[in-house]
Design a protein around this motif. Structure first.
Motif, PDB file in Angstrom:
ATOM      1  N   MET A 169       0.826  -1.208   0.000  1.00  0.00           N
ATOM      2  CA  MET A 169       0.000   0.000   0.000  1.00  0.00           C
ATOM      3  C   MET A 169       0.864   1.263   0.000  1.00  0.00           C
ATOM      4  O   MET A 169       0.503   2.268  -0.616  1.00  0.00           O
ATOM      5  CB  MET A 169      -0.941   0.004   1.206  1.00  0.00           C
ATOM      6  N   TYR A 170       1.984   1.189   0.656  1.00  0.00           N
ATOM      7  CA  TYR A 170       2.908   2.324   0.663  1.00  0.00           C
ATOM      8  C   TYR A 170       3.443   2.559  -0.751  1.00  0.00           C
ATOM      9  O   TYR A 170       3.568   3.702  -1.200  1.00  0.00           O
ATOM     10  CB  TYR A 170       4.027   2.033   1.664  1.00  0.00           C
ATOM     11  N   TRP A 171       3.745   1.483  -1.444  1.00  0.00           N
ATOM     12  CA  TRP A 171       4.224   1.613  -2.827  1.00  0.00           C
ATOM     13  C   TRP A 171       3.118   2.118  -3.749  1.00  0.00           C
ATOM     14  O   TRP A 171       3.377   2.894  -4.667  1.00  0.00           O
ATOM     15  CB  TRP A 171       4.782   0.282  -3.312  1.00  0.00           C
ATOM     16  N   VAL A 172       1.897   1.693  -3.502  1.00  0.00           N
ATOM     17  CA  VAL A 172       0.772   2.206  -4.290  1.00  0.00           C
ATOM     18  C   VAL A 172       0.634   3.713  -4.073  1.00  0.00           C
ATOM     19  O   VAL A 172       0.355   4.455  -5.019  1.00  0.00           O
ATOM     20  CB  VAL A 172      -0.537   1.458  -3.948  1.00  0.00           C
ATOM     21  N   ALA A 173       0.829   4.179  -2.847  1.00  0.00           N
ATOM     22  CA  ALA A 173       0.780   5.620  -2.578  1.00  0.00           C
ATOM     23  C   ALA A 173       1.833   6.354  -3.405  1.00  0.00           C
ATOM     24  O   ALA A 173       1.554   7.424  -3.955  1.00  0.00           O
ATOM     25  CB  ALA A 173       0.980   5.883  -1.086  1.00  0.00           C
ATOM     26  N   HIS A 174       3.022   5.776  -3.519  1.00  0.00           N
ATOM     27  CA  HIS A 174       4.056   6.377  -4.357  1.00  0.00           C
ATOM     28  C   HIS A 174       3.611   6.399  -5.820  1.00  0.00           C
ATOM     29  O   HIS A 174       3.796   7.400  -6.522  1.00  0.00           O
ATOM     30  CB  HIS A 174       5.369   5.593  -4.239  1.00  0.00           C
ATOM     31  N   LEU A 175       3.053   5.298  -6.269  1.00  0.00           N
ATOM     32  CA  LEU A 175       2.599   5.213  -7.653  1.00  0.00           C
ATOM     33  C   LEU A 175       1.522   6.252  -7.950  1.00  0.00           C
ATOM     34  O   LEU A 175       1.568   6.936  -8.985  1.00  0.00           O
ATOM     35  CB  LEU A 175       2.089   3.793  -7.938  1.00  0.00           C
ATOM     36  N   VAL A 176       0.566   6.382  -7.059  1.00  0.00           N
ATOM     37  CA  VAL A 176      -0.491   7.387  -7.232  1.00  0.00           C
ATOM     38  C   VAL A 176       0.125   8.772  -7.284  1.00  0.00           C
ATOM     39  O   VAL A 176      -0.236   9.597  -8.127  1.00  0.00           O
ATOM     40  CB  VAL A 176      -1.548   7.276  -6.109  1.00  0.00           C
ATOM     41  N   TYR A 177       1.061   9.029  -6.389  1.00  0.00           N
ATOM     42  CA  TYR A 177       1.723  10.330  -6.380  1.00  0.00           C
ATOM     43  C   TYR A 177       2.426  10.593  -7.716  1.00  0.00           C
ATOM     44  O   TYR A 177       2.332  11.686  -8.276  1.00  0.00           O
ATOM     45  CB  TYR A 177       2.738  10.410  -5.234  1.00  0.00           C
ATOM     46  N   LEU A 178       3.146   9.594  -8.194  1.00  0.00           N
ATOM     47  CA  LEU A 178       3.927   9.781  -9.425  1.00  0.00           C
ATOM     48  C   LEU A 178       3.057   9.913 -10.670  1.00  0.00           C
ATOM     49  O   LEU A 178       3.431  10.604 -11.619  1.00  0.00           O
ATOM     50  CB  LEU A 178       4.913   8.623  -9.594  1.00  0.00           C
ATOM     51  N   LEU A 179       1.899   9.255 -10.686  1.00  0.00           N
ATOM     52  CA  LEU A 179       1.054   9.253 -11.878  1.00  0.00           C
ATOM     53  C   LEU A 179      -0.063  10.287 -11.867  1.00  0.00           C
ATOM     54  O   LEU A 179      -0.595  10.620 -12.921  1.00  0.00           O
ATOM     55  CB  LEU A 179       0.450   7.857 -12.076  1.00  0.00           C
ATOM     56  N   SER A 180      -0.414  10.767 -10.697  1.00  0.00           N
ATOM     57  CA  SER A 180      -1.549  11.682 -10.598  1.00  0.00           C
ATOM     58  C   SER A 180      -1.232  13.040 -11.212  1.00  0.00           C
ATOM     59  O   SER A 180      -0.199  13.644 -10.919  1.00  0.00           O
ATOM     60  CB  SER A 180      -1.949  11.872  -9.133  1.00  0.00           C
ATOM     61  N   PRO A 181      -2.143  13.545 -12.040  1.00  0.00           N
ATOM     62  CA  PRO A 181      -1.940  14.891 -12.591  1.00  0.00           C
ATOM     63  C   PRO A 181      -2.357  15.983 -11.597  1.00  0.00           C
ATOM     64  O   PRO A 181      -2.170  17.159 -11.855  1.00  0.00           O
ATOM     65  CB  PRO A 181      -2.853  14.898 -13.824  1.00  0.00           C
ATOM     66  N   PHE A 182      -2.918  15.598 -10.452  1.00  0.00           N
ATOM     67  CA  PHE A 182      -3.455  16.568  -9.498  1.00  0.00           C
ATOM     68  C   PHE A 182      -2.545  16.795  -8.287  1.00  0.00           C
ATOM     69  O   PHE A 182      -2.989  17.276  -7.263  1.00  0.00           O
ATOM     70  CB  PHE A 182      -4.840  16.108  -9.019  1.00  0.00           C
ATOM     71  N   VAL A 183      -1.286  16.445  -8.408  1.00  0.00           N
ATOM     72  CA  VAL A 183      -0.345  16.570  -7.299  1.00  0.00           C
ATOM     73  C   VAL A 183       0.640  17.700  -7.601  1.00  0.00           C
ATOM     74  O   VAL A 183       1.178  17.777  -8.706  1.00  0.00           O
ATOM     75  CB  VAL A 183       0.427  15.239  -7.095  1.00  0.00           C
ATOM     76  N   ALA A 184       0.852  18.555  -6.601  1.00  0.00           N
ATOM     77  CA  ALA A 184       1.879  19.594  -6.739  1.00  0.00           C
ATOM     78  C   ALA A 184       3.224  18.936  -6.462  1.00  0.00           C
ATOM     79  O   ALA A 184       3.474  18.476  -5.355  1.00  0.00           O
ATOM     80  CB  ALA A 184       1.614  20.716  -5.761  1.00  0.00           C
ATOM     81  N   ARG A 185       4.048  18.880  -7.458  1.00  0.00           N
ATOM     82  CA  ARG A 185       5.374  18.276  -7.304  1.00  0.00           C
ATOM     83  C   ARG A 185       6.383  19.376  -6.991  1.00  0.00           C
ATOM     84  O   ARG A 185       6.903  20.020  -7.888  1.00  0.00           O
ATOM     85  CB  ARG A 185       5.740  17.500  -8.549  1.00  0.00           C
ATOM     86  N   LEU A 186       6.622  19.548  -5.694  1.00  0.00           N
ATOM     87  CA  LEU A 186       7.492  20.635  -5.253  1.00  0.00           C
ATOM     88  C   LEU A 186       8.964  20.249  -5.254  1.00  0.00           C
ATOM     89  O   LEU A 186       9.822  21.107  -5.115  1.00  0.00           O
ATOM     90  CB  LEU A 186       7.065  21.087  -3.852  1.00  0.00           C
TER      91      LEU A 186
END
Length: 150
Positions: free
Chosen positions: A29-46
């Motif tokens: 689940m932790y890795w899925v959270a990373h995947l969602v973060y990396l693929l989501s267009p709605f995340v501010a990548r600071l």
């Protein structure tokens, strides 16, 4: 704590399978959270995705704490602390059962607050260590949960 205590009532706890089941439940689940973060267009990548992602995926965010602890998603520091607590859980479990819930909670609080005092006053370190980079600093909260489960 509660499920492990129930298991211990019927015989010794097999810590190898216990660790395996915990890590198989947590890491995917932790890795899925990373995947969602990396693929989501709605995340501010600071911050840039760079080699630090390896330590993040392993849950070792306390290595080079200033650079990695809050990397990509500040909320993920908790996973790093949780891994540390799981590594010492057999010792905590033994102490909680031997001391009883109230003494265990008292000693856990004393140890946690003493660790914070050492890291913040006596040998000043980056505050991220007290936040959860060094899990013992958060032992009071963890010991409370374990004591309530007893």
């Amino acid at each position: 704590m509660q499920s492990t205590a129930r298991r211990a009532e019927s015989g010794p706890v097999a810590w190898g399978p216990w660790y395996r089941s915990r890590f198989l439940r947590l890491y995917p689940m932790y890795w899925v959270a990373h995947l969602v973060y990396l693929l989501s267009p709605f995340v501010a990548r600071l911050e840039p995705v760079d080699s630090r992602i390896v330590l993040s995926l392993l849950g070792l965010r306390f290595i080079d704490i200033e650079m990695n602890f809050m990397y990509l998603n500040a909320a993920w520091w908790y996973f790093s602390m949780l891994i540390q607590f799981y590594l010492i859980f057999p010792l905590l479990f033994w102490a909680a059962r031997r001391l009883g819930p109230w003494r265990f909670l008292l000693i856990g609080c004393a140890a946690g607050f003493f660790a914070r005092y050492l890291l913040l006053v006596v040998y000043p370190q980056n505050g991220l260590w007290a936040l959860g980079g060094f899990a013992i600093c958060r032992l009071p909260e963890f010991a409370l949960g374990m004591s309530l489960a007893i």
